[in-house]
Design a protein around this motif. Sequence first.
Motif: not given
Lengths: 465, 95
Positions: A155-162, A268-269
Motif C-alpha cells: 500500500r502507498y499514499k494516494g493509492e485509490q486516486c492512482i 479497495l483494501g
Amino acid sequence: MNPAVVQLAYLFSCILFIAGFMQLSRPKTAKRGNLLGASGMLLAIVVTLLDKQIVSFEIILVGLLVGTALGIFTALTTPMTAMPQMVGLLNGFGGAASALVAGAALFEILSLGNPLTLQFRIATAASSLIGTLTLFGSLVAAGKLQGLIKESPIRYKGEQCIKLLVLFVCLFLGSMLTTRPDTLWAYWALLGVSALLGVLLTAPIGGADMPVVICLMNSYSGLAGAATGFVLSNTALIIAGSLVGASGIILTQIMCKAMNRSLANVLLGGFGELKEDTALAGTIYAGRVKSTDPEEVAMLLEAASRVVLAPGYGLAVAQAQYAVRDLYNYLTSLGVEVDFAIHPVAGRMPGHMSVLLAEVDIPYEKLKEIDEINPEFEQVDVAIVVGANDVVNPLANTDPNSPIAGMPILEVYKAKTVVVIKRSLSPGFAGVPNPLFAYDNTLMLFADAKQALQAVLASLKELKA
Amino acid sequence: MDVFIGLLTIFVLAMFVGFEVITKIPPILHTPLMSGSNAISGITIIGAILSAGTKLTMLTTVLSFLAVVLAMANVVGGFLITHRMLRMFRTKGRA
C-alpha cells in the motif's frame, strides 16, 4: 467445410461445455463432466482446423505442440499445494490469448484495408483491456501465492486516486481505439496501461483475500474470451466465454459472502494492513491462555467418540495433510467418528482444503460445510483447529465493531474441548485477536502443525499399546 | 447491427445459463470448477488458430502464434489438472 456445419459443430461443443458443468455438480459425476468439457474443446479445435480460411498449417501445428507440451508439463509437475498459483497462472494465459487474438484480428483487417465496424472496435478495446489486465493481475497473484512477491498488501499514499486515474486512462485509450481507427498507437498504449492496472489492482491485496482475486481473474478470463467472440463474431467464443465469466462471478460472490465483505471492500483494501491491537489482545489473553502438549491431546482423543478437525491455510503451509490423514485413519480405526469442518474461505482459493484432503484420500463425505457442521459442534468431544484463525474467531458473532463482524464462522468453541494447533498467539490475516484462544475449554498446542499432529499420533499409539 | 443484436442475445442468455448451472456446484468442488472453467476459457484457441492460419503479415502471425501457444497451454493444462484433482476425490467404499 460448409460454414453451417462448422456453426453446428460449435453449437455442439457449447452443449458439451454446459453438460460438463452440470455433471460437475456432484463428486461422483464430476470427472465425466470434465471429460465432456474436454471433448467439446477437442471438437471445436478439430472443426476449426478444417476451416478453408486457413492457408498454412506450420505455424498452427508448432503453436499447438508447444502449448500442449507446456500444458502437460505444468499440469503434471505442479504439486497439489501449489494449485492456487497454478490456477491463477492459467487464468492469465487465457486472458492473454484473448487479448492477442483481438489484436491480431485488428491488424488483419487493417492490412486488408477492410472497414472496421463499431462492434469490432469496441470489442477489440474491451478484449485487450480485460485480457491484459487478467494476465498481469494473475501474474501478481500467482507471484504472491508462490512467495516470489511479498504476500502482505503493498500500500502507498494516494493509492485509490492512482488506480482510478489509470482506469480512466484505460477507458480513454479504449475510446480512442473505438472512435479513431487510425490511432494504432492507442492499441499498444492500451495494452501497456491495462497491464499497469492489473498490477495496481492486485498488489495491494493481501494473501488471505487471494481467493477473491483468483475468482475475479477467472471471471475476467472468460469475459475476455467473450469479448474476443464479439471481435470475430464467433458464437462459440461468446457462449463459452460467458459461461466462464458467470462461473467466476458466482464464485467471487460466494467468497465475499463467506467473509461478510463487499467486493469493493476486498478490491479497495482496508484489510491486512491493520496492526494488531496489542492492548486488546493483552486484556483478552492475559493469564487465561492454557498451553498443552501432545500427550494431553492424545489422552483427550483416546476418550473421545466424536472429533472434528477445522483446517486452514496453515495446514497447506506446513504440508500437514499427510499427518492429518494418518491421525484420521488411526482414530477411525479406533471407532472414533472424525469429520472435517470446511470454511468456504479457508485456504487461498475456493475449495482449497477439499483438494488437499482429497489428495490424501479423505472420503469427501467427511468434508462438512459450515451450515452442516455448526449445529453439530455441541456433540463434539474434541475440535482440533489446524492452521486456521479468523474463520473460527467468535468475535465475528459477538463484537459488531470488529473488522470481521458478521462473517460466518465455524463454531468450534461449542465443542467440549477445543485444541488449537498454532505456532504462537499472533493474529490471523484480519489482524484481530482471537478470544477463542482464552476460552475455558480451549487448549493451545504451540507447534508446527505437521510435527504436532505426528507427535499426537505417536502419543496416542503409545497409550493404546 | 442485426448481427450484433443476435450475438448480444446469445451472450446475455449464456450468462444466465452459466449462473443457473454453476450455482448448483457444491463448495468441495469449487477448485476443480475453477480449473475446469479456466480450461474452457481457452476456447479463444479457435480464434487464434484461424488467425495463425491466414499468415497475413509478420505482425499478425507473431501475435496469433503466441495466442495459440498460450491458449493451448491453458486448455491442455486446465483440463489435465482438473482431471488429476477429480481423480483424487474418493468416497468411503473405494479408498
